[in-house]
Every structure is written in C-alpha cells, then in structure tokens.
Design a protein around this motif. Structure first.
Motif, PDB file in Angstrom:
ATOM      1  N   GLN A   1       0.815  -1.178  -0.082  1.00 55.83           N
ATOM      2  CA  GLN A   1      -0.087  -0.027   0.051  1.00 55.83           C
ATOM      3  C   GLN A   1       0.708   1.417   0.100  1.00 55.83           C
ATOM      4  OE1 GLN A   1      -3.462  -0.291   2.426  1.00 55.83           O
ATOM      5  NE2 GLN A   1      -4.259   1.644   1.724  1.00 55.83           N
ATOM      6  N   THR A   2       2.019   1.165   0.654  1.00 55.32           N
ATOM      7  CA  THR A   2       2.899   2.356   0.620  1.00 55.32           C
ATOM      8  C   THR A   2       3.420   2.738  -0.887  1.00 55.32           C
ATOM      9  OG1 THR A   2       3.554   1.982   2.843  1.00 55.32           O
ATOM     10  CG2 THR A   2       5.082   3.251   1.542  1.00 55.32           C
ATOM     11  N   ALA A   3       3.735   1.564  -1.573  1.00 52.79           N
ATOM     12  CA  ALA A   3       3.984   1.862  -3.154  1.00 52.79           C
ATOM     13  C   ALA A   3       2.931   2.333  -3.960  1.00 52.79           C
ATOM     14  CB  ALA A   3       4.460   0.607  -3.454  1.00 52.79           C
ATOM     15  N   ALA A   4       1.923   2.048  -3.383  1.00 52.13           N
ATOM     16  CA  ALA A   4       0.573   2.514  -4.049  1.00 52.13           C
ATOM     17  C   ALA A   4       0.160   4.003  -4.105  1.00 52.13           C
ATOM     18  CB  ALA A   4      -0.568   1.596  -3.925  1.00 52.13           C
ATOM     19  N   LYS A   5       0.678   4.402  -2.741  1.00 53.09           N
ATOM     20  CA  LYS A   5       0.178   5.642  -2.172  1.00 53.09           C
ATOM     21  C   LYS A   5       1.426   6.329  -2.795  1.00 53.09           C
ATOM     22  CE  LYS A   5      -2.332   4.975   2.101  1.00 53.09           C
ATOM     23  NZ  LYS A   5      -2.381   4.936   3.520  1.00 53.09           N
ATOM     24  N   ASP A   6       2.501   6.038  -3.134  1.00 52.47           N
ATOM     25  CA  ASP A   6       3.644   6.867  -3.541  1.00 52.47           C
ATOM     26  C   ASP A   6       3.352   7.065  -5.028  1.00 52.47           C
ATOM     27  OD1 ASP A   6       5.032   6.751  -1.332  1.00 52.47           O
ATOM     28  OD2 ASP A   6       6.690   5.279  -1.901  1.00 52.47           O
ATOM     29  N   PHE A   7       2.751   6.104  -5.869  1.00 48.08           N
ATOM     30  CA  PHE A   7       2.050   6.405  -7.141  1.00 48.08           C
ATOM     31  C   PHE A   7       1.271   7.235  -7.078  1.00 48.08           C
ATOM     32  CE2 PHE A   7      -0.864   5.197 -10.596  1.00 48.08           C
ATOM     33  CZ  PHE A   7       0.032   5.144 -11.706  1.00 48.08           C
ATOM     34  N   MET A   8       0.292   7.379  -6.194  1.00 50.96           N
ATOM     35  CA  MET A   8      -0.644   8.388  -6.229  1.00 50.96           C
ATOM     36  C   MET A   8      -0.212   9.587  -5.854  1.00 50.96           C
ATOM     37  SD  MET A   8      -3.001  10.096  -3.972  1.00 50.96           S
ATOM     38  CE  MET A   8      -2.608   9.009  -2.523  1.00 50.96           C
ATOM     39  N   SER A   9       0.400   9.734  -5.066  1.00 52.98           N
ATOM     40  CA  SER A   9       1.126  11.002  -4.402  1.00 52.98           C
ATOM     41  C   SER A   9       1.862  11.702  -5.613  1.00 52.98           C
ATOM     42  CB  SER A   9       2.136  10.832  -3.102  1.00 52.98           C
ATOM     43  OG  SER A   9       1.049  10.366  -2.094  1.00 52.98           O
ATOM     44  N   ASN A  10       2.724  10.838  -6.420  1.00 51.74           N
ATOM     45  CA  ASN A  10       3.402  11.588  -7.316  1.00 51.74           C
ATOM     46  C   ASN A  10       2.638  11.891  -8.830  1.00 51.74           C
ATOM     47  OD1 ASN A  10       5.918  11.541  -6.326  1.00 51.74           O
ATOM     48  ND2 ASN A  10       5.899   9.480  -6.144  1.00 51.74           N
ATOM     49  N   ASP A  11       1.341  11.536  -9.072  1.00 51.46           N
ATOM     50  CA  ASP A  11       0.582  11.910  -9.966  1.00 51.46           C
ATOM     51  C   ASP A  11       0.673  13.513 -10.229  1.00 51.46           C
ATOM     52  OD1 ASP A  11      -1.985  12.700 -11.150  1.00 51.46           O
ATOM     53  OD2 ASP A  11      -2.091  10.672 -11.579  1.00 51.46           O
ATOM     54  N   PRO A  12       0.704  13.982 -11.471  1.00 55.95           N
ATOM     55  CA  PRO A  12       0.795  15.400 -11.523  1.00 55.95           C
ATOM     56  C   PRO A  12      -0.337  16.197 -11.042  1.00 55.95           C
ATOM     57  CG  PRO A  12       1.834  14.262 -13.237  1.00 55.95           C
ATOM     58  CD  PRO A  12       1.256  13.297 -12.657  1.00 55.95           C
ATOM     59  N   THR A  13      -1.647  15.396 -11.128  1.00 56.67           N
ATOM     60  CA  THR A  13      -2.697  16.174 -10.704  1.00 56.67           C
ATOM     61  C   THR A  13      -2.985  16.084  -9.124  1.00 56.67           C
ATOM     62  OG1 THR A  13      -4.014  14.294 -10.795  1.00 56.67           O
ATOM     63  CG2 THR A  13      -3.941  15.590 -12.710  1.00 56.67           C
ATOM     64  N   VAL A  14      -2.305  15.260  -8.488  1.00 58.76           N
ATOM     65  CA  VAL A  14      -2.244  15.356  -6.766  1.00 58.76           C
ATOM     66  C   VAL A  14      -1.228  16.233  -6.425  1.00 58.76           C
ATOM     67  CG1 VAL A  14      -1.941  13.884  -4.867  1.00 58.76           C
ATOM     68  CG2 VAL A  14      -3.272  12.891  -6.770  1.00 58.76           C
ATOM     69  N   LEU A  15       0.090  16.177  -7.187  1.00 63.07           N
ATOM     70  CA  LEU A  15       1.071  17.066  -6.779  1.00 63.07           C
ATOM     71  C   LEU A  15       0.512  18.616  -6.932  1.00 63.07           C
ATOM     72  CD1 LEU A  15       4.102  15.320  -8.568  1.00 63.07           C
ATOM     73  CD2 LEU A  15       3.778  15.537  -5.963  1.00 63.07           C
ATOM     74  N   SER A  16      -0.206  18.958  -7.832  1.00 61.76           N
ATOM     75  CA  SER A  16      -0.253  20.420  -8.220  1.00 61.76           C
ATOM     76  C   SER A  16      -1.827  20.616  -7.277  1.00 61.76           C
ATOM     77  CB  SER A  16      -0.774  20.446  -9.560  1.00 61.76           C
ATOM     78  OG  SER A  16      -1.782  19.663 -10.074  1.00 61.76           O
ATOM     79  N   GLY A  17      -2.399  19.607  -6.912  1.00 65.34           N
ATOM     80  CA  GLY A  17      -3.614  20.101  -6.118  1.00 65.34           C
ATOM     81  C   GLY A  17      -4.794  20.202  -6.908  1.00 65.34           C
ATOM     82  N   VAL A  18      -4.856  19.576  -8.115  1.00 59.88           N
ATOM     83  CA  VAL A  18      -6.009  19.655  -9.258  1.00 59.88           C
ATOM     84  C   VAL A  18      -6.858  18.531  -8.738  1.00 59.88           C
ATOM     85  CG1 VAL A  18      -6.801  19.188 -11.468  1.00 59.88           C
ATOM     86  CG2 VAL A  18      -4.793  20.680 -11.126  1.00 59.88           C
ATOM     87  N   PHE A  19      -6.517  17.383  -8.322  1.00 60.09           N
ATOM     88  CA  PHE A  19      -7.171  16.338  -7.817  1.00 60.09           C
ATOM     89  C   PHE A  19      -6.746  15.739  -6.498  1.00 60.09           C
ATOM     90  CE2 PHE A  19      -7.725  14.322 -12.481  1.00 60.09           C
ATOM     91  CZ  PHE A  19      -8.824  15.235 -12.841  1.00 60.09           C
ATOM     92  N   ASN A  20      -7.735  15.368  -5.769  1.00 58.37           N
ATOM     93  CA  ASN A  20      -7.480  14.549  -4.428  1.00 58.37           C
ATOM     94  C   ASN A  20      -7.286  12.957  -5.076  1.00 58.37           C
ATOM     95  OD1 ASN A  20      -7.672  16.667  -2.637  1.00 58.37           O
ATOM     96  ND2 ASN A  20      -9.705  16.369  -2.869  1.00 58.37           N
ATOM     97  N   GLY A  21      -6.679  12.281  -4.378  1.00 53.62           N
ATOM     98  CA  GLY A  21      -6.239  10.816  -4.573  1.00 53.62           C
ATOM     99  C   GLY A  21      -6.679  10.129  -3.313  1.00 53.62           C
ATOM    100  N   THR A  22      -6.951   8.853  -3.532  1.00 55.56           N
ATOM    101  CA  THR A  22      -7.237   7.792  -2.370  1.00 55.56           C
ATOM    102  C   THR A  22      -6.574   6.470  -2.729  1.00 55.56           C
ATOM    103  OG1 THR A  22      -9.572   7.250  -2.821  1.00 55.56           O
ATOM    104  CG2 THR A  22      -8.962   9.015  -1.058  1.00 55.56           C
ATOM    105  N   VAL A  23      -6.047   5.667  -1.791  1.00 54.33           N
ATOM    106  CA  VAL A  23      -5.963   4.300  -2.320  1.00 54.33           C
ATOM    107  C   VAL A  23      -6.387   3.258  -1.403  1.00 54.33           C
ATOM    108  CG1 VAL A  23      -3.611   2.814  -2.463  1.00 54.33           C
ATOM    109  CG2 VAL A  23      -3.607   5.276  -3.316  1.00 54.33           C
ATOM    110  N   GLN A  24      -6.955   2.047  -1.869  1.00 57.44           N
ATOM    111  CA  GLN A  24      -7.412   1.049  -1.071  1.00 57.44           C
ATOM    112  C   GLN A  24      -7.055  -0.269  -1.731  1.00 57.44           C
ATOM    113  OE1 GLN A  24     -11.780   2.981  -1.533  1.00 57.44           O
ATOM    114  NE2 GLN A  24     -11.653   1.907   0.555  1.00 57.44           N
ATOM    115  N   PRO A  25      -6.853  -1.274  -0.925  1.00 54.98           N
ATOM    116  CA  PRO A  25      -6.536  -2.451  -1.394  1.00 54.98           C
ATOM    117  C   PRO A  25      -7.725  -3.090  -2.345  1.00 54.98           C
ATOM    118  CG  PRO A  25      -6.021  -2.485   0.795  1.00 54.98           C
ATOM    119  CD  PRO A  25      -6.701  -1.279   0.545  1.00 54.98           C
TER     120      PRO A  25
END
Length: 100
Positions: free
Chosen positions: A66-90
């Motif tokens: 899950q940490t790797a999946a959250k890293d993937f989401m956190s490094n998405d350009p839309t999340v980094l810029s605040g355009v989108f929020n992201g969540t990760v679930q198994p």
C-alpha cells in the motif's frame, strides 16, 4: 502481486470537462501521460472515469504494498498540483470481461 484502486476526484467545486482552466488542462494531460506510462509498463491494469458529475477517475494497479501504491498516487501530476485529490485502497479484481 497485490492490487490497489486509486480514485481521483477534482478539488475545485463546479469542475467539469467544459470548465477546465489552463492549469487543469496541463496537469490532466500530464496525468494521462503518467497513467499511460504505468499502463504500458504493466503496473496499471485498468483505467476509467465517470462521464457525468460527480467526475471521478480510477485506476487499478499492482504494487508491492500500500505504501508503494500511495507513492504512485502522490506522485501523480494532478495530485502534486492540487488539481485532484487521491485515495488508495486495497482491491481485488474478481471478474473481467475482455472485448474484442
């Protein structure tokens, strides 16, 4: 390998594809490139989005944990810029229909 669903939602009230700002257009284009590269590399299994409000997107990916999946989401350009929020679930894929 474990699967996770990453859900994306816009941070701006009133967000629609017709009302995108220049920044949103730029970051969503970079988001598509980011997701497509992960798909081409084999880590993303599925990608989709709603076509009416509320506008959300999702991708199912394989990641070590899950940490790797959250890293993937956190490094998405839309999340980094605040355009989108992201969540990760198994996630567990149970049925898949392949179209030809």
């Amino acid at each position: 390998m474990p699967q996770f669903i990453v859900s994306y939602s816009p941070t701006r009230d009133g967000f629609t594809p017709e009302t995108l700002t220049e920044l949103e257009q730029e970051k969503i284009s970079a988001h598509w490139d980011y997701i497509k590269a992960a798909f081409d590399a084999g880590s993303v299994i599925f990608v989709g989005r709603t076509t009416e409000a509320p506008f959300i997107g999702a991708c199912v990916l394989e990641a070590a944990d899950q940490t790797a999946a959250k890293d993937f989401m956190s490094n998405d350009p839309t999340v980094l810029s605040g355009v989108f929020n992201g969540t990760v679930q198994p996630f567990a894929t149970l049925l898949v229909r392949h179209s030809e």
